[in-house]
Design a protein around this motif. Structure first.
Motif: not given
Length: 357
Positions: A24, A27, A45, A49, A56, A64, A95-96
């Motif tokens: 995380y 990212l 991401r 991951s 993620l 996030r 993205t998250l």
């Protein structure tokens, strides 16, 4: 990016693999260091991951969401939720891997903060109205939900002012003016029971003032009712077949641009239409009558009366005459080619013979 700071990765322990949270962190730092949205995306991401063997899209949900919340708060603090800002927020959420359900608490909090800030001064500027309207649609709120949230905070602000005015047991004309100003500016009304208490307190102020003096040394002015109480007007007789539909006055104000709102404020609306965004569900047609300061709408054995008020004058539009009922609700009446005659009747203009039944 924006207000985001870079995070420091956690050191690897003397045994085992690297801390999963560092996935995380990587990212987060990618997004924080980016100058433009295209510098990161869902593919990053997925790549991070895979490299860290951490999903993620499901891990670290609180972190996030907090990252997204920080960017959303920063956008709102600027007071300009532009199209570019909205696109960035949507890209960050994608993205998250944040779903609509994930985002809803953040959106509700953001809308509540924005509304509370907008009504804090007891007024609502055109810029604040535009921001709330944009925010409502950007965050995907149902208009009824957004309106309910607005009502809570606007009513709270009004009640704070009313409670302060009532604290000493009397309400001066200046305090009545302030309550009425907030009612008009925020499109809310003092509840009827509280309006009665304010009227009684205003009467006590008048009794204490006596003559031309006042407890504060200010010139004495007659007390006026608040909370939407009607100020009667003289009306001319009128009777005609017509159609009508309910109008949400708050939606009406946000349905047009700055020129439309300015025309509303000036009462010069004859060149504009009431748009479909402001029209509510109920439609009816039948007999439209005006007599004795009352607009009467009769249809299919039913009857509705609207007590006319000088505080809420009718407004002429291209598609009818708007007659306010409360600060939030009006009725748009269409009597074909006799709109001007209806306005004359509603405002006490020249009396006209009534049409026979």
């Amino acid at each position: 990016m924006g207000p985001l700071d870079l995070l420091t990765p956690e050191p690897a322990p003397p045994w085992g693999g690297p801390p999963p949270r560092n996935a995380y962190v990587e990212l987060h730092n990618l997004i924080a260091a980016a100058e433009r949205p295209f510098e990161f995306g869902p593919s990053d991401r997925d790549r991070i991951s895979e490299r860290w063997a951490v999903d993620l899209a499901s891990s670290f949900p609180a972190e996030r969401l907090a990252l997204y919340q920080t960017l959303l708060d920063d956008a709102l603090a600027s007071g300009d939720l532009s199209g570019e800002e909205r696109a960035l927020l949507a890209h960050v959420a994608d993205t998250l891997a944040l779903t609509d359900a994930d985002l809803r608490p953040a959106h509700e909090r953001a809308f509540a903060v924005a509304v509370e800030a907008a009504v804090a001064d007891g007024a609502l500027s055109d810029e604040e109205r535009d921001l709330l309207y944009t925010l409502q649609h950007t965050l995907g709120f149902d208009p009824a939900v957004a309106g309910g949230a607005y009502d809570v905070f606007a009513q709270r602000r009004l009640l704070q002012v009313a409670a302060h005015a009532l604290a000493d047991g009397v309400v001066s004309p200046d305090e009545v003016d302030e309550i009425e100003r907030i009612e008009g500016a925020l499109s809310v009304e003092v509840p009827r029971d509280l309006a009665d208490r304010i009227a009684q307190a205003a009467a006590r102020w008048e009794a204490a003032a006596g003559g031309n003096g006042s407890p504060s040394g200010l010139p004495r002015r007659p007390a006026r009712p608040v909370g939407g109480a009607a100020v009667p007007v003289r009306s001319a007789p009128f009777r005609e077949a017509g159609r009508w539909q309910d109008v949400d006055l708050r939606a009406l104000r946000t349905s047009g641009g700055a020129a439309f709102r300015s025309a509303l404020d000036r009462g010069e609306t004859a060149g504009f239409r009431v748009t479909g965004d402001a029209l509510t569900g109920r439609r009816a047609g039948g007999r439209v009558a005006v007599r004795g300061g009352t607009l009467t709408l009769s249809w299919a054995g039913q009857r509705e009366e609207v007590r006319l008020s000088a505080r809420r004058p009718p407004r002429r539009f291209l598609n009818g005459v708007l007659v306010p009922v409360t600060r939030r609700h009006a009725v748009l009446v269409d009597v074909e080619g006799r709109a001007d005659a209806l306005v004359d009747a509603l405002t006490g203009g020249p009396a006209r013979p009534e049409a026979p039944d």
